[in-house]
Scaffold this motif. Sequence first.
Motif, PDB file in Angstrom:
ATOM      1  N   ASP A   1      -5.686   6.308   4.003  1.00 12.73           N
ATOM      2  CA  ASP A   1      -6.226   5.255   5.182  1.00 12.73           C
ATOM      3  C   ASP A   1      -5.458   3.812   4.966  1.00 12.73           C
ATOM      4  O   ASP A   1      -5.435   3.496   3.860  1.00 12.73           O
ATOM      5  CB  ASP A   1      -7.609   5.189   5.141  1.00 12.73           C
ATOM      6  CG  ASP A   1      -8.320   6.367   5.513  1.00 12.73           C
ATOM      7  OD1 ASP A   1      -7.916   7.168   6.298  1.00 12.73           O
ATOM      8  OD2 ASP A   1      -9.556   6.565   5.137  1.00 12.73           O
ATOM      9  N   TYR A   2      -4.994   3.216   6.009  1.00 14.39           N
ATOM     10  CA  TYR A   2      -4.437   2.051   6.042  1.00 14.39           C
ATOM     11  C   TYR A   2      -5.454   1.105   6.082  1.00 14.39           C
ATOM     12  O   TYR A   2      -6.479   0.895   7.030  1.00 14.39           O
ATOM     13  CB  TYR A   2      -3.512   1.910   7.274  1.00 14.39           C
ATOM     14  CG  TYR A   2      -2.668   0.689   7.160  1.00 14.39           C
ATOM     15  CD1 TYR A   2      -1.370   0.566   6.306  1.00 14.39           C
ATOM     16  CD2 TYR A   2      -2.681  -0.206   8.187  1.00 14.39           C
ATOM     17  CE1 TYR A   2      -0.752  -0.356   6.439  1.00 14.39           C
ATOM     18  CE2 TYR A   2      -1.981  -1.463   8.145  1.00 14.39           C
ATOM     19  CZ  TYR A   2      -0.879  -1.549   7.221  1.00 14.39           C
ATOM     20  OH  TYR A   2       0.103  -2.500   7.191  1.00 14.39           O
ATOM     21  N   PRO A   3      -5.340  -0.094   5.133  1.00 17.91           N
ATOM     22  CA  PRO A   3      -6.605  -0.817   4.927  1.00 17.91           C
ATOM     23  C   PRO A   3      -6.048  -2.050   5.952  1.00 17.91           C
ATOM     24  O   PRO A   3      -5.168  -2.229   6.569  1.00 17.91           O
ATOM     25  CB  PRO A   3      -6.398  -1.516   3.651  1.00 17.91           C
ATOM     26  CG  PRO A   3      -4.994  -1.448   3.394  1.00 17.91           C
ATOM     27  CD  PRO A   3      -4.388  -0.007   4.184  1.00 17.91           C
TER      28      PRO A   3
ATOM     29  N   ARG B   1      -6.655  -9.049   5.277  1.00 16.63           N
ATOM     30  CA  ARG B   1      -7.660  -8.959   4.134  1.00 16.63           C
ATOM     31  C   ARG B   1      -6.761  -8.391   2.820  1.00 16.63           C
ATOM     32  O   ARG B   1      -7.154  -8.970   1.791  1.00 16.63           O
ATOM     33  CB  ARG B   1      -8.823  -8.038   4.455  1.00 16.63           C
ATOM     34  CG  ARG B   1      -9.778  -7.798   3.186  1.00 16.63           C
ATOM     35  CD  ARG B   1     -10.276  -8.990   2.795  1.00 16.63           C
ATOM     36  NE  ARG B   1     -10.933 -10.003   3.466  1.00 16.63           N
ATOM     37  CZ  ARG B   1     -11.413 -11.034   2.999  1.00 16.63           C
ATOM     38  NH1 ARG B   1     -10.974 -11.653   1.741  1.00 16.63           N
ATOM     39  NH2 ARG B   1     -12.045 -12.130   3.760  1.00 16.63           N
ATOM     40  N   HIS B   2      -6.143  -7.095   3.250  1.00 14.74           N
ATOM     41  CA  HIS B   2      -5.570  -6.583   2.019  1.00 14.74           C
ATOM     42  C   HIS B   2      -4.431  -7.647   1.457  1.00 14.74           C
ATOM     43  O   HIS B   2      -4.325  -7.543   0.137  1.00 14.74           O
ATOM     44  CB  HIS B   2      -4.966  -5.393   2.417  1.00 14.74           C
ATOM     45  CG  HIS B   2      -4.004  -4.329   1.381  1.00 14.74           C
ATOM     46  ND1 HIS B   2      -5.115  -4.046   0.200  1.00 14.74           N
ATOM     47  CD2 HIS B   2      -2.919  -3.959   1.169  1.00 14.74           C
ATOM     48  CE1 HIS B   2      -4.314  -3.537  -0.501  1.00 14.74           C
ATOM     49  NE2 HIS B   2      -3.024  -3.416   0.023  1.00 14.74           N
TER      50      HIS B   2
ATOM     51  N   GLU C   1     -12.647  -6.172  -0.770  1.00 11.94           N
ATOM     52  CA  GLU C   1     -12.993  -5.202   0.222  1.00 11.94           C
ATOM     53  C   GLU C   1     -12.000  -4.101   0.049  1.00 11.94           C
ATOM     54  O   GLU C   1     -12.238  -2.903   0.301  1.00 11.94           O
ATOM     55  CB  GLU C   1     -13.023  -5.746   1.537  1.00 11.94           C
ATOM     56  CG  GLU C   1     -14.191  -6.837   1.627  1.00 11.94           C
ATOM     57  CD  GLU C   1     -14.199  -7.349   3.166  1.00 11.94           C
ATOM     58  OE1 GLU C   1     -13.460  -6.805   4.040  1.00 11.94           O
ATOM     59  OE2 GLU C   1     -14.885  -8.262   3.502  1.00 11.94           O
ATOM     60  N   THR C   2     -10.660  -4.565  -0.230  1.00 13.80           N
ATOM     61  CA  THR C   2      -9.653  -3.478  -0.242  1.00 13.80           C
ATOM     62  C   THR C   2      -9.001  -3.419  -1.624  1.00 13.80           C
ATOM     63  O   THR C   2      -8.362  -2.413  -1.897  1.00 13.80           O
ATOM     64  CB  THR C   2      -8.283  -3.897   0.526  1.00 13.80           C
ATOM     65  OG1 THR C   2      -7.687  -5.000   0.252  1.00 13.80           O
ATOM     66  CG2 THR C   2      -9.035  -4.171   2.132  1.00 13.80           C
TER      67      THR C   2
ATOM     68  N   LYS D   1       1.196   0.805   9.549  1.00 13.05           N
ATOM     69  CA  LYS D   1       0.200   1.851   9.523  1.00 13.05           C
ATOM     70  C   LYS D   1       0.710   3.228  10.078  1.00 13.05           C
ATOM     71  O   LYS D   1       0.553   4.246   9.484  1.00 13.05           O
ATOM     72  CB  LYS D   1      -1.064   1.382  10.600  1.00 13.05           C
ATOM     73  CG  LYS D   1      -2.205   2.246  10.440  1.00 13.05           C
ATOM     74  CD  LYS D   1      -3.359   1.886  11.620  1.00 13.05           C
ATOM     75  CE  LYS D   1      -4.345   2.710  11.435  1.00 13.05           C
ATOM     76  NZ  LYS D   1      -5.626   2.202  12.269  1.00 13.05           N
TER      77      LYS D   1
ATOM     78  N   TYR E   1       1.008  -1.100  -0.085  1.00 13.86           N
ATOM     79  CA  TYR E   1      -0.154   0.024  -0.015  1.00 13.86           C
ATOM     80  C   TYR E   1       0.780   1.331  -0.070  1.00 13.86           C
ATOM     81  O   TYR E   1       1.657   1.489   0.708  1.00 13.86           O
ATOM     82  CB  TYR E   1      -0.856   0.012   1.217  1.00 13.86           C
ATOM     83  CG  TYR E   1      -2.217   0.797   1.028  1.00 13.86           C
ATOM     84  CD1 TYR E   1      -3.277   0.269   0.281  1.00 13.86           C
ATOM     85  CD2 TYR E   1      -2.598   2.052   1.627  1.00 13.86           C
ATOM     86  CE1 TYR E   1      -4.516   0.849   0.097  1.00 13.86           C
ATOM     87  CE2 TYR E   1      -3.784   2.633   1.472  1.00 13.86           C
ATOM     88  CZ  TYR E   1      -4.677   1.982   0.574  1.00 13.86           C
ATOM     89  OH  TYR E   1      -5.657   2.744   0.470  1.00 13.86           O
TER      90      TYR E   1
END
Length: 300
Positions: free
Chosen positions: A113-115, A119-120, A142-143, A103, A72
């Motif tokens: 925003d940090y996912p 999940r990411h 979702e991410t 994060k 990310y």
Amino acid sequence: MTIGVSLPAGDTATTPNLVDELIAQTREAAEAGLKSVWFSQLPLSQDAITVAALAGREVPGIEVGTSVVPTYPRHPFLVASAAQTARAATGGRFTLGIGLGSKGFLGPVYGVDYPPPIRHLREYLTVLKQVFAGEAVDFEGETVTAKAPGPSTVGGDVPVVVAAMGPQALRVTGELADGTLPYLAGPRALSEQIVPALPGGKRIIAAVPAVVTGEPDEVRAKAVGQMAFYGQIPSYRKILDVEGVEHAADLALIGDEKTVLEGLRRYYDAGATDVVVTQAGIRSAEERRRTWEVVSSLGS
């Protein structure tokens, strides 16, 4: 077992052209008998995948990789395209190392925003696997959302390793990646937490700070200052606690040849398939070269 090194190693602050210097050091590593070179990624430093591609093309025979590219805020399509280009440019000698990042670091730096990290990671790896398998990707999670009209035109599978240390990240890594590349996971953490969590056949690449020096007290003082912040990052704090050490620098192997070699062998005994020596030039290029010459004897 194989032995590699991580770059920059700590002795490039005054170089006029960082890319030229990193390629030159890759050549030094190959000449010393080391098997791999791994490039780190920082927000305003060199682009790790690009430098790996250039270094691997300039220096035949040595494996190159990234240690590591944060997932990310880079979209997996961008990373996949760059990774496939590096794989093609090096004749198949490139390995993509990715990590979740922190994060507390990524949020302020990029203003995003940090996912949810696990999940990411799962969604990111799913997309990478589909791209590298030559599939036309149509993924909505979702991410991560990733929809491409057709498969990659570069072609070729790219091995992926993850800087995974916690149980959940290791579980996803074991399912969807080719191995793990943890930093500051000591022998106890490897043998008790990381190795048992991964299926057989996965690479376990332990990144270990090490310096062969005749002045260990001076080098250790420098390491303590430079590595202090790791203890404030939750994921590193947890892995340091598993090892039973207070400070990240407590895991640095600093001393004479015997001290460093015996310390590195403990990682292999704990289950590492590869060891990557980091920060060998934390004080000087001379100590980096000395360290590389010494540790190359561990390579198979």
